[in-house]
Structures are given as structure tokens and as C-alpha cells.
Design a protein around this motif. Structure first.
Motif, PDB file in Angstrom:
ATOM      1  N   ILE A 101       0.837  -1.208   0.000  1.00  0.00           N
ATOM      2  CA  ILE A 101       0.000   0.000   0.000  1.00  0.00           C
ATOM      3  C   ILE A 101       0.870   1.256   0.000  1.00  0.00           C
ATOM      4  CG2 ILE A 101      -1.735   1.273   1.312  1.00  0.00           C
ATOM      5  CD1 ILE A 101      -2.664  -1.423   2.437  1.00  0.00           C
ATOM      6  N   VAL A 102       1.869   1.288   0.871  1.00  0.00           N
ATOM      7  CA  VAL A 102       2.683   2.493   1.037  1.00  0.00           C
ATOM      8  C   VAL A 102       3.529   2.767  -0.209  1.00  0.00           C
ATOM      9  CG1 VAL A 102       4.597   3.468   2.337  1.00  0.00           C
ATOM     10  CG2 VAL A 102       2.732   2.343   3.540  1.00  0.00           C
ATOM     11  N   LEU A 103       4.169   1.744  -0.744  1.00  0.00           N
ATOM     12  CA  LEU A 103       5.040   1.946  -1.899  1.00  0.00           C
ATOM     13  C   LEU A 103       4.258   2.464  -3.104  1.00  0.00           C
ATOM     14  CD1 LEU A 103       7.417  -1.157  -1.669  1.00  0.00           C
ATOM     15  CD2 LEU A 103       7.984   1.232  -1.263  1.00  0.00           C
ATOM     16  N   VAL A 104       3.108   1.857  -3.368  1.00  0.00           N
ATOM     17  CA  VAL A 104       2.306   2.300  -4.514  1.00  0.00           C
ATOM     18  C   VAL A 104       1.814   3.728  -4.302  1.00  0.00           C
ATOM     19  CG1 VAL A 104       0.196   1.864  -5.825  1.00  0.00           C
ATOM     20  CG2 VAL A 104       1.621  -0.051  -5.104  1.00  0.00           C
ATOM     21  N   ALA A 105       1.344   4.042  -3.093  1.00  0.00           N
ATOM     22  CA  ALA A 105       0.820   5.388  -2.817  1.00  0.00           C
ATOM     23  C   ALA A 105       1.912   6.451  -2.955  1.00  0.00           C
ATOM     24  CB  ALA A 105       0.210   5.428  -1.417  1.00  0.00           C
ATOM     25  N   VAL A 106       3.088   6.193  -2.401  1.00  0.00           N
ATOM     26  CA  VAL A 106       4.174   7.180  -2.466  1.00  0.00           C
ATOM     27  C   VAL A 106       4.682   7.321  -3.903  1.00  0.00           C
ATOM     28  CG1 VAL A 106       6.528   7.671  -1.699  1.00  0.00           C
ATOM     29  CG2 VAL A 106       4.847   6.830  -0.068  1.00  0.00           C
ATOM     30  N   LEU A 107       4.755   6.209  -4.625  1.00  0.00           N
ATOM     31  CA  LEU A 107       5.210   6.276  -6.023  1.00  0.00           C
ATOM     32  C   LEU A 107       4.246   7.109  -6.871  1.00  0.00           C
ATOM     33  CD1 LEU A 107       7.524   5.123  -7.720  1.00  0.00           C
ATOM     34  CD2 LEU A 107       6.021   3.249  -8.386  1.00  0.00           C
ATOM     35  N   LEU A 108       2.947   6.861  -6.718  1.00  0.00           N
ATOM     36  CA  LEU A 108       1.954   7.647  -7.465  1.00  0.00           C
ATOM     37  C   LEU A 108       2.005   9.122  -7.055  1.00  0.00           C
ATOM     38  CD1 LEU A 108      -1.126   5.235  -7.410  1.00  0.00           C
ATOM     39  CD2 LEU A 108       0.357   5.778  -9.345  1.00  0.00           C
ATOM     40  N   ALA A 109       2.155   9.376  -5.756  1.00  0.00           N
ATOM     41  CA  ALA A 109       2.217  10.761  -5.278  1.00  0.00           C
ATOM     42  C   ALA A 109       3.422  11.483  -5.876  1.00  0.00           C
ATOM     43  CB  ALA A 109       2.278  10.779  -3.751  1.00  0.00           C
ATOM     44  N   ALA A 110       4.553  10.771  -5.972  1.00  0.00           N
ATOM     45  CA  ALA A 110       5.755  11.401  -6.538  1.00  0.00           C
ATOM     46  C   ALA A 110       5.556  11.718  -8.018  1.00  0.00           C
ATOM     47  CB  ALA A 110       6.950  10.481  -6.348  1.00  0.00           C
ATOM     48  N   PHE A 111       4.961  10.788  -8.771  1.00  0.00           N
ATOM     49  CA  PHE A 111       4.776  10.998 -10.209  1.00  0.00           C
ATOM     50  C   PHE A 111       3.802  12.149 -10.496  1.00  0.00           C
ATOM     51  CE2 PHE A 111       6.545   6.704 -11.003  1.00  0.00           C
ATOM     52  CZ  PHE A 111       7.460   7.088 -11.967  1.00  0.00           C
ATOM     53  N   VAL A 112       2.849  12.372  -9.616  1.00  0.00           N
ATOM     54  CA  VAL A 112       1.868  13.436  -9.837  1.00  0.00           C
ATOM     55  C   VAL A 112       2.321  14.747  -9.196  1.00  0.00           C
ATOM     56  CG1 VAL A 112      -0.497  14.167  -9.381  1.00  0.00           C
ATOM     57  CG2 VAL A 112      -0.032  11.805 -10.045  1.00  0.00           C
ATOM     58  N   ALA A 113       2.829  14.670  -7.973  1.00  0.00           N
ATOM     59  CA  ALA A 113       3.095  15.889  -7.203  1.00  0.00           C
ATOM     60  C   ALA A 113       4.323  16.645  -7.698  1.00  0.00           C
ATOM     61  CB  ALA A 113       3.266  15.527  -5.732  1.00  0.00           C
ATOM     62  N   HIS A 191      -3.329  12.174   0.612  1.00  0.00           N
ATOM     63  CA  HIS A 191      -2.759  12.875   1.767  1.00  0.00           C
ATOM     64  C   HIS A 191      -1.308  13.287   1.512  1.00  0.00           C
ATOM     65  CE1 HIS A 191      -1.098  13.354   5.870  1.00  0.00           C
ATOM     66  NE2 HIS A 191      -2.260  13.901   6.088  1.00  0.00           N
ATOM     67  N   GLU A 192      -0.522  12.404   0.933  1.00  0.00           N
ATOM     68  CA  GLU A 192       0.903  12.694   0.763  1.00  0.00           C
ATOM     69  C   GLU A 192       1.176  13.604  -0.416  1.00  0.00           C
ATOM     70  OE1 GLU A 192       2.829  12.023   3.073  1.00  0.00           O
ATOM     71  OE2 GLU A 192       1.333  10.834   4.132  1.00  0.00           O
ATOM     72  N   ILE A 193       0.254  13.688  -1.355  1.00  0.00           N
ATOM     73  CA  ILE A 193       0.495  14.515  -2.532  1.00  0.00           C
ATOM     74  C   ILE A 193       0.623  15.993  -2.123  1.00  0.00           C
ATOM     75  CG2 ILE A 193      -1.902  15.045  -3.160  1.00  0.00           C
ATOM     76  CD1 ILE A 193      -1.224  14.503  -6.011  1.00  0.00           C
ATOM     77  N   GLY A 194      -0.058  16.382  -1.055  1.00  0.00           N
ATOM     78  CA  GLY A 194      -0.002  17.780  -0.628  1.00  0.00           C
ATOM     79  C   GLY A 194       1.379  18.209  -0.184  1.00  0.00           C
TER      80      GLY A 194
END
Length: 314
Positions: A101-113, A191-194
Motif C-alpha cells: 500500500i505504502v510503496l504504490v501510494a508514495v510512487l503515485l504521489a511522486a509521479f503526480v506531485a 494525503h501525501e500529494i499535498g
């Protein structure tokens, strides 16, 4: 490079030792007797004393710590008091679920943010900048559990697109398992994208004010080349460091999201173990979280020269 890795690993040893002492001391400060919890209120004093002896709880705290540390060095984290399972495979199984869950969420957040933050900096004080900053601030200000409940209410109850509660392993049904993980991943992603957007914007703004950016534009380079070839590589360093910290924090602090979506990950195991006074599992979870945190930051430091040529491993 090898000497740098060896130095960083050597520096991690005293850190993990201090963490082990702190974890052992803090766990022992938790009120409650595991023997009483296991045997119930009707247990006789003799039964309680016998169980405490078998668990090693009748020894002095230094003796208990040395015994636990000696077993730890042999890869033995003990046995769970409540489930009677070996602790090491138990925490590793739960960690795999949380890590997905964490790896996918952080990876997506990095690619978008990161691109969003760079565009906001490039168009500073424009409508795009205000929209990106406003949205990132809004997402950052919403607590994780509340954001998770909103996601669950919208996609699980109102639209009915995703299952509300429960968990299915990938070994049983990969497609169904993916559906159960979508909402936890979306919650962490939002949450992390911010925080990543704000860091990417701030570091890009700082780089865009430097003289070599003006020189690059004066040479006639396009804005795309200026942003990608000159601004990105020198502004991504702080964001990369932040991503490492976010990754380490989430791997150890995902308990709230796992509780909202009833995901049997490492955070939920830790919370359940605290309520059950399961000392070996609590210690195993906290030690694993500390080890992963140190390992993630080591990897971040090793990869830093790839993004910022001014930094070397020497």
C-alpha cells in the motif's frame, strides 16, 4: 561507494541498539500484566506465577533484555503471547501487506506531485499556481482517518464501486485483492500529494531564481529544456529526501488507514498487540519499523548523487 555503504551500515548499528533499548523499556512501561490477560480474572496465583515463569516475566528487566537481545542476534524475536506464532514470520507477513500500500501510494504521489509542483513554480502567482497550492493545502490539512472515511463513503457506499471492508490476499484472488487495496492507496496518495507538491514547488522556485537559469534562457533554450535539463535535476534533491522520510513514516504509521479499511497490515498488528500486551510482537514490530526507516534513508542517500550531481558518496 563500498566504504560509504559500510560507514552508513556501521552508523546504523548504534542507532538500532539504542532503539532496541528504548523499545524494550517503553514496552515494559505499558500498564497491565500479560499473564493476567491471557488467563483471565479467575486465574489462581499459582497459575499466574507459572505462566510468568514460562514467559520469563519473573526475571529482572536487565536479564529479560539480555535474553531478548541474545535471541534477536540469532534471528529469534520470540513467540506471540496471544497467537502463539513465531514473531518474525508474523511481522514480516504483515509488513508485506503494508509495504504494498505504502510503496504504490508514495510512487503515485511522486509521479503526480513533482510535475505539479514544478508547474506551479514555473507559473508562480498565476491561477494554476493558486489552484495547485490551494488543493495541496486542503489535502494536507485533512487528517488521514477523515480522508479515509470520505473515500470509503464515496467509492464504497455512495457509488458502490469498491468493497467497503475486508481483505483478500493476492495468492487467493489477485483481482479481488487489488480492489480491496485501491481505497487505502488512494487515501495515502491524496494525503501525501499535498506535502510533496509544496516541497517540489518551493525547491523549484529557489532554483529558478539562480543565475544559471537566466543564462540558459538567454541562450535561447525552450522553457521545457530549461525546466527539465537545468531546473529539475537541481531542485529534486530536497523532494527526494522528503520522499524517503515520508516512506519511512508511512511504513511505521499506517495503522490509522489500516484500521479504517480493516487491512491486516503491520500497523494494525502493532495496535492489536499493544491492547493485548503482547510484548514480543510489539518489540518485533517496532524494531522492524526502525530497521526499515534506517534502510530507506540509506537507499535515499545512495541514490542522491543520481539526482544532484553536486553530491557524491565520498
Amino acid at each position: 561507494m563500498l566504504s560509504f555503504i559500510a560507514r552508513r551500515l556501521a552508523m546504523a548499528v548504534p542507532t538500532l541498539f539504542i532503539v532496541s533499548v528504548a523499545v524494550f523499556a517503553l514496552v515494559r512501561l505499558v500498564p497491565g500484566d500479560p499473564a493476567s490477560l491471557m488467563l483471565g480474572d479467575l486465574a489462581t496465583p499459582a497459575a499466574l506465577a507459572d505462566l510468568r515463569h514460562r514467559l520469563g516475566l519473573d526475571q529482572s528487566l536487565p536479564q529479560q533484555y539480555l535474553t531478548w537481545l541474545a535471541n534477536l542476534l540469532h534471528g529469534d524475536l520470540g513467540q506471540s503471547i496471544t497467537s502463539q506464532q513465531p514473531v518474525l514470520p508474523l511481522v514480516l507477513d504483515r509488513f508485506v501487506i503494508s509495504a504494498r500500500i505504502v510503496l504504490v501510494a508514495v510512487l503515485l504521489a511522486a509521479f503526480v506531485a513533482v510535475p505539479a509542483g514544478m508547474v506551479a513554480a514555473w507559473r508562480q502567482d498565476s491561477a494554476v499556481d493558486l489552484a495547485v497550492v490551494g488543493l495541496s493545502t486542503l489535502l494536507l490539512s485533512i487528517p488521514t482517518f477523515w480522508l479515509g472515511l470520505l473515500v470509503l463513503l464515496l467509492f464504497g457506499l455512495k457509488l458502490g464501486w469498491l468493497p467497503v471492508v475486508g481483505y483478500v490476499g493476492f495468492a487467493e484472488a489477485p483481482g479481488k485483492a487489488l480492489l480491496y487495496l485501491l481505497m487505502p492507496v488512494l487515501t495515502l496518495f491524496l494525503h501525501e500529494i499535498g506535502v510533496v507538491v509544496r516541497m517540489a514547488r518551493a525547491s523549484t522556485l529557489e532554483v529558478l531564481r539562480l543565475d544559471y537559469i537566466t543564462h540558459a534562457r538567454a541562450k535561447g533554450l525552450s522553457e521545457g529544456e530549461v525546466m527539465w535539463r537545468h531546473a529539475f535535476h537541481n531542485s529534486f534533491g530536497p523532494t527526494w529526501t522528503l520522499l524517503g522520510l515520508v516512506l519511512g513514516n508511512l511504513l511505521g504509521g499506517i495503522a490509522v488507514v489500516e484500521t479504517v479499511f480493516t487491512i491486516p497490515g503491520l500497523g494494525r498488528l502493532l495496535v492489536d498487540s499493544i491492547f493485548g500486551r503482547d510484548y514480543p510482537v510489539i518489540q518485533g514490530c517496532l524494531l522492524l519499523i526502525a530497521f526499515v526507516y534506517v534502510l530507506v534513508n540509506l537507499v535515499v542517500d545512495l541514490l542522491y548523487p543520481l539526482f544532484d550531481p553536486r553530491v557524491t558518496a565520498q
